[in-house]
Structures are given as C-alpha cells and as structure tokens.
Design a protein around this motif. Structure first.
Motif, PDB file in Angstrom:
ATOM      1  N   ARG A 179      61.360 -13.281 -39.125  1.00  0.00           N
ATOM      2  CA  ARG A 179      60.434 -12.934 -40.218  1.00  0.00           C
ATOM      3  C   ARG A 179      61.137 -12.072 -41.250  1.00  0.00           C
ATOM      4  O   ARG A 179      60.551 -11.171 -41.850  1.00  0.00           O
ATOM      5  N   LYS A 180      62.402 -12.357 -41.480  1.00  0.00           N
ATOM      6  CA  LYS A 180      63.187 -11.673 -42.502  1.00  0.00           C
ATOM      7  C   LYS A 180      63.421 -12.614 -43.680  1.00  0.00           C
ATOM      8  O   LYS A 180      63.604 -13.820 -43.505  1.00  0.00           O
ATOM      9  N   HIS A 181      63.420 -12.045 -44.872  1.00  0.00           N
ATOM     10  CA  HIS A 181      63.665 -12.839 -46.069  1.00  0.00           C
ATOM     11  C   HIS A 181      65.101 -13.359 -46.088  1.00  0.00           C
ATOM     12  O   HIS A 181      66.039 -12.657 -45.696  1.00  0.00           O
ATOM     13  N   CYS A 182      65.249 -14.580 -46.573  1.00  0.00           N
ATOM     14  CA  CYS A 182      66.574 -15.167 -46.789  1.00  0.00           C
ATOM     15  C   CYS A 182      66.535 -15.860 -48.142  1.00  0.00           C
ATOM     16  O   CYS A 182      66.013 -16.967 -48.273  1.00  0.00           O
ATOM     17  N   MET A 183      67.051 -15.181 -49.153  1.00  0.00           N
ATOM     18  CA  MET A 183      66.980 -15.682 -50.530  1.00  0.00           C
ATOM     19  C   MET A 183      68.351 -16.086 -51.039  1.00  0.00           C
ATOM     20  O   MET A 183      69.338 -15.395 -50.814  1.00  0.00           O
ATOM     21  N   GLN A 184      68.390 -17.220 -51.715  1.00  0.00           N
ATOM     22  CA  GLN A 184      69.607 -17.664 -52.383  1.00  0.00           C
ATOM     23  C   GLN A 184      69.679 -17.016 -53.759  1.00  0.00           C
ATOM     24  O   GLN A 184      68.690 -16.981 -54.496  1.00  0.00           O
ATOM     25  N   LEU A 185      70.848 -16.500 -54.110  1.00  0.00           N
ATOM     26  CA  LEU A 185      71.029 -15.781 -55.374  1.00  0.00           C
ATOM     27  C   LEU A 185      71.273 -16.778 -56.513  1.00  0.00           C
ATOM     28  O   LEU A 185      72.357 -16.821 -57.100  1.00  0.00           O
ATOM     29  N   GLU A 186      70.246 -17.565 -56.829  1.00  0.00           N
ATOM     30  CA  GLU A 186      70.355 -18.553 -57.898  1.00  0.00           C
ATOM     31  C   GLU A 186      69.943 -17.912 -59.217  1.00  0.00           C
ATOM     32  O   GLU A 186      68.765 -17.842 -59.557  1.00  0.00           O
ATOM     33  N   GLY A 241      81.046 -35.397 -52.776  1.00  0.00           N
ATOM     34  CA  GLY A 241      79.637 -35.110 -53.013  1.00  0.00           C
ATOM     35  C   GLY A 241      79.453 -33.974 -54.000  1.00  0.00           C
ATOM     36  O   GLY A 241      80.411 -33.373 -54.476  1.00  0.00           O
ATOM     37  N   ASP A 242      78.193 -33.667 -54.301  1.00  0.00           N
ATOM     38  CA  ASP A 242      77.882 -32.565 -55.213  1.00  0.00           C
ATOM     39  C   ASP A 242      77.890 -31.276 -54.409  1.00  0.00           C
ATOM     40  O   ASP A 242      76.889 -30.874 -53.814  1.00  0.00           O
ATOM     41  N   VAL A 243      79.035 -30.603 -54.408  1.00  0.00           N
ATOM     42  CA  VAL A 243      79.223 -29.420 -53.573  1.00  0.00           C
ATOM     43  C   VAL A 243      78.696 -28.143 -54.229  1.00  0.00           C
ATOM     44  O   VAL A 243      78.728 -27.075 -53.611  1.00  0.00           O
ATOM     45  N   TYR A 244      78.210 -28.252 -55.476  1.00  0.00           N
ATOM     46  CA  TYR A 244      77.749 -27.046 -56.185  1.00  0.00           C
ATOM     47  C   TYR A 244      76.578 -27.442 -57.071  1.00  0.00           C
ATOM     48  O   TYR A 244      76.670 -27.445 -58.295  1.00  0.00           O
ATOM     49  N   ALA A 245      75.460 -27.737 -56.429  1.00  0.00           N
ATOM     50  CA  ALA A 245      74.331 -28.334 -57.148  1.00  0.00           C
ATOM     51  C   ALA A 245      73.270 -27.338 -57.575  1.00  0.00           C
ATOM     52  O   ALA A 245      72.412 -27.668 -58.398  1.00  0.00           O
ATOM     53  N   THR A 246      73.274 -26.126 -57.049  1.00  0.00           N
ATOM     54  CA  THR A 246      72.073 -25.291 -57.147  1.00  0.00           C
ATOM     55  C   THR A 246      71.769 -24.778 -58.548  1.00  0.00           C
ATOM     56  O   THR A 246      70.610 -24.525 -58.870  1.00  0.00           O
ATOM     57  N   ILE A 258      58.430 -28.008 -56.321  1.00  0.00           N
ATOM     58  CA  ILE A 258      58.924 -28.542 -55.056  1.00  0.00           C
ATOM     59  C   ILE A 258      58.590 -27.580 -53.914  1.00  0.00           C
ATOM     60  O   ILE A 258      58.845 -26.393 -53.988  1.00  0.00           O
ATOM     61  N   HIS A 259      58.025 -28.115 -52.873  1.00  0.00           N
ATOM     62  CA  HIS A 259      57.389 -27.515 -51.691  1.00  0.00           C
ATOM     63  C   HIS A 259      56.284 -26.531 -52.060  1.00  0.00           C
ATOM     64  O   HIS A 259      55.880 -25.693 -51.268  1.00  0.00           O
ATOM     65  N   ARG A 260      55.751 -26.745 -53.240  1.00  0.00           N
ATOM     66  CA  ARG A 260      54.556 -26.015 -53.676  1.00  0.00           C
ATOM     67  C   ARG A 260      53.570 -27.023 -54.296  1.00  0.00           C
ATOM     68  O   ARG A 260      53.019 -26.795 -55.353  1.00  0.00           O
ATOM     69  N   GLY A 261      53.455 -28.159 -53.623  1.00  0.00           N
ATOM     70  CA  GLY A 261      52.576 -29.220 -54.101  1.00  0.00           C
ATOM     71  C   GLY A 261      53.262 -30.565 -54.236  1.00  0.00           C
ATOM     72  O   GLY A 261      52.603 -31.597 -54.361  1.00  0.00           O
ATOM     73  N   ASP A 262      54.581 -30.576 -54.210  1.00  0.00           N
ATOM     74  CA  ASP A 262      55.351 -31.825 -54.231  1.00  0.00           C
ATOM     75  C   ASP A 262      56.576 -31.622 -53.360  1.00  0.00           C
ATOM     76  O   ASP A 262      56.926 -30.487 -53.011  1.00  0.00           O
ATOM     77  N   ASP A 425      63.669 -22.997 -50.541  1.00  0.00           N
ATOM     78  CA  ASP A 425      64.361 -23.257 -51.808  1.00  0.00           C
ATOM     79  C   ASP A 425      65.860 -23.342 -51.559  1.00  0.00           C
ATOM     80  O   ASP A 425      66.544 -24.246 -52.050  1.00  0.00           O
ATOM     81  N   LEU A 426      66.382 -22.379 -50.821  1.00  0.00           N
ATOM     82  CA  LEU A 426      67.805 -22.402 -50.469  1.00  0.00           C
ATOM     83  C   LEU A 426      68.164 -23.723 -49.822  1.00  0.00           C
ATOM     84  O   LEU A 426      69.176 -24.352 -50.175  1.00  0.00           O
TER      85      LEU A 426
END
Length: 473
Positions: A179-186, A241-246, A258-262, A425-426
């Motif tokens: 139950r710990k946050h895991c956020m991508q630094l986008e 492949g696309d190794v740096y897509a974010t 995305i993942h909030r209704g679609d 999202d990550l």
C-alpha cells in the motif's frame, strides 16, 4: 484471313481468362492479437486505484542517482521537503550534491552512500526516509523501486519505470501488497501546453477526443558520451522496440482517460532498419556492431476499448528537430504542439468571451495567435496558481515542468491525497518497451495489451487532479 486469326486469338484469350479462378480471400479467419497473460492478483491484495496514505508534515527524501538528471537542487526547493540521504556510485557526485544543498543555505544530507553496486539498499533501509527518489539507468529502476517499497517507502522512479513485463508486475504487486505509492516521474504531463490542453479536453472544448499522438524524437548525438558506461546506447543496441515511450504516452493516455474509463486493447508496431544507430556505436567504440537491434525509427499504433487510437514514435539517432509530437484530434477540435503550437476549433467552440467575432473563424487552420492566448488563459490548468507557475519558471527543470512534477508529488504526500500518476500509469506507459518488441519480432503482429489493473480500469470515470477541500474553495 488476318481478321479471322485475330478473332480466334481474342476468343482464346477470353476463354483462357474465363477459365482462371480468381483467388478468394478468407475474411472469416481474422488474425487475433498475440495474447499476453495477466498473472492473477496475489491472495489478499486489492488494487491501488486512488490510493491514499497518511499525511506527512515533512516528506523526508532519499535520492538514488546523482548524474545527468540529478533532481536534488530542484527537489530541495519544494515546500515540505527534507533531503535526508544521497546515493551514487561515484563519491564525488555525492559531495558535489552536498555542496549544492549548502549553496541553497540548506543542511547537508545526513546519509551518504557510494562506491558499491548495492549501496542504494542501505539508503532504502533507513528508518528516517518516507520517499525514495530513483534517478538511475533504466535496468535498475524496477528492482530499486520494489526494494524501497518492501522497506516501507513510497517510491518515485524516473522514466521508464520498468523495461519488462516481469518488472512491471513486480512493481504492481509490491505496491498493492505494501500500500505504498509507486509513481513514475513523467515530467511531460506537466508542461504548460499539455496541462492547458488536458483541461480544455476535460471541459469538452474538442468534443469527443478520438485520436492522440506522442513521441520521443530527439537526436542524442550531443548526449551519448554523458551516459555512465554507455548504458543507454548499449540498451538500444541490445533491444528492439520503443524503449523510451513514456514522454509521448503520458500526455496521450491522460487525454483518453486510460484506466479511468477506457483501456488500451492492442498495439501494432513497425520500425525501420538500424542505420544511424550502428554508426553511433562505431563512433563511440571504434567497432561497427553486427547485431544492433533498435531501428532508427519506431512507430506504434494502439486501439482502445472505446474505439480511440494512439500513435507513438521513437527516434534518437536521425537529424530531426526535437519533437514529442503531442497531438489531439476530436470531433470538434484539434491541438498540436510540434512543430507548430496551436488549436483548430469549430467556431462554436471558441465563444464570445475568447473571440467576439468567433463566427468568422474556421476549423481549416489554427486560430489566430491572440485567440490561442485567450484560450490558454481561460483554460489554464487548475494546478497552476500564479505563485506555483512563477516558482516553477524560476527554479526551472525543462522550463519548469520538472518542478511542477515534484511539487505535485510532495503536495499529495503531505495532504494524504492520491497521486496524479499511479503504478498502473507507470505500467501502461512503460509496457511499450516489451510489447512493441513482441510485435516487431512477429512481423508487426497485433499484440494484446494487458489490463494491468486486473479488472479495475472502469472503476474511476475521468482523469482528475486531487486537491484538498481548502484548495477547492
């Protein structure tokens, strides 16, 4: 006689052609996407959609990685942050960062770790850290994030957050378990044009958003030499492949909820042959590689559950102007950032408050610059108070978007709010690294995109920032 022969020949040709059967297309046997298994959720776990954690008056931070993307000087200027510990393989980088803190009249970090491949573990094990901020090479991101969460820490991980599906599931399972946050630094979702356009889309200015585009097109000729032990070029050499897509995926997916209704259903990827990539290796090492994998240009198309589409591109070796593409196509309007920043809208979507003579506009071209400025003022993101925008531009970091990213992360942790970006999202944005490779290695076959939420993609409707009740007044 000639006329008779000609008639006979024509008749023979007609009979011959008529006798040939036209090959039939078997349209009933449609190609199915390559299935990517979704592992069952471990017993006792549940999703972390809209996860919250107890408020933190001060967020005590440990930073791993003090090289090209060293965030400490910027992060330390966010209200409510205490830099507790620093880690890097090279001790001189740790000391340089300590001096950067001193230059801001801030105390030196208590913990210093360097010189060992496992020194970062000691940082994660400290009991005086709330958040581990990971800014290392890609191949170490996921394992550091998993270990930090196992030690009871929230994690923020540079892009991409993970490079394989196994790494992605490890991060998801650990976040759900601890139950710990895991956020991508986008950071690109916090650029000013992107935030404004997202707000416009949420207000219905573009009608229904049908298609989005994003990319990372950045000739890295001036940067290759700065990557420690040549790790980034080495990764491009070994993986297709696309190794740096974010950077492209983040803004595109937020526009489509995305993942909030679609959700994303499947993708198809294509690439060019590698030409400039191997030449870069030769320039850097003196040897021409015979096994270079990454195409010079990679393109991926994605289709969603609700019939929307996304296009993502990657190119870091060809002489092209920098571009993240960032584009939106809706039923009533259009937005574009590169190479020209602007909006095209049906006149009825502009309004008298923005342009008194809006009925004279047309949707065949961009609205005039003064109308664009009025639109951006009217629909400025709810995140951007005057004080935050001014501070972001003062501190900097890609024009200020890095500071806004850090500010929002710390703000949400201090107020016990869901983060702007979660572990799913990550997962979704990073998954192109492996999924695009699978498509490419199977003649550009469609590949099913896993539902990383394991059934919770429709649980929340619409992407929204979280604010305190006081801020919402």
């Amino acid at each position: 006689m000639k006329k008779i022969i000609k008639t006979i020949l024509l008749g023979t040709i007609f009979i011959s052609c008529a006798g040939q059967q036209k090959p039939s297309l078997n349209l009933s046997n449609k190609s199915q996407p390559i299935e990517i298994p979704v592992p069952p959720r471990p017993t006792g776990q549940q999703d972390v959609i809209k996860l919250t954690a107890p408020k933190l008056d001060v967020v005590r931070v440990g930073v791993i990685g003090l090289g090209m993307r060293n965030p400490v000087k910027r992060l330390a200027q966010v209200p409510g942050v205490e830099i507790v510990a620093l880690c890097d393989l090279e001790a001189e980088r740790v000391e340089k960062t300590q001096k950067a803190l001193e230059s801001l009249n801030l105390p030196r970090a208590k913990g210093e770790y360097s010189g060992s491949q496992d020194a970062w573990k000691k940082l994660c094990e400290r009991n005086d850290i709330d958040l581990v901020y990971i800014v290392t090479d890609w191949k170490n991101h996921a394992k550091m994030g998993v270990y930090a969460m196992e030690q009871g820490k929230h994690t923020a991980i540079e892009v991409p957050g993970a490079m394989t599906l196994d790494e992605i599931w490890a991060l998801i399972n650990t976040s759900e378990k601890t139950r710990k946050h895991c956020m991508q630094l986008e950071n690109c979702v916090y650029d000013f044009f992107e935030m404004t356009t997202l707000n416009m889309a949420q207000q219905g200015v573009f009608g229904e958003v049908l298609h989005t585009e994003g990319a990372y097109i950045h000739n890295l000729a001036d940067f290759w030499k700065y990557y420690y032990n040549n790790w980034r070029l080495d990764y491009n050499q070994k993986f297709r492949g696309d190794v740096y897509a974010t950077h492209g995926m983040g803004p595109a997916c937020q526009l489509l909820d995305i993942h909030r209704g679609d959700k994303m259903n499947y993708l198809v990827s294509m690439d060019t042959k590698p030409v400039n990539g191997p030449e870069v290796v030769k320039q850097m090492t003196g040897k021409f590689p015979t096994d270079y994998k990454n195409g010079d240009h990679t393109m991926t198309l994605i289709r969603t559950e609700k019939g929307k589409t996304i296009q993502i591109q990657h190119n870091v070796v060809n002489p092209r102007p920098y571009s993240r593409m960032y584009q939106l196509t809706g039923t009533k309007g259009f937005a574009n950032k590169y190479p020209v920043e602007g909006y095209a809208l049906e006149p009825s979507q502009v309004g008298n408050d923005v342009a008194p003579n809006h009925e004279d506009l047309n949707s065949h071209g961009f609205v005039p610059e003064e109308v664009k400025k009025s639109l951006m003022k009217k629909y400025k993101s709810p995140l951007l108070t005057e004080a935050l925008e001014a501070q972001a531009k003062k501190v900097g970091g890609h024009g200020g978007m890095d500071y806004i990213m850090d500010y929002r992360l710390i703000y949400c942790l201090r107020n016990g709010l869901p983060l702007d970006m979660d572990v799913y999202d990550l997962a979704e944005w990073s998954s192109l690294a492996e999924l695009s490779r699978i498509s490419l290695e199977n003649n550009s076959a469609p590949v099913k995109i896993p539902d990383f939420t394991r059934g919770s993609w429709n649980k929340v409707q619409g992407y929204r920032y979280a604010f305190t009740k006081e801020d919402q007044k």
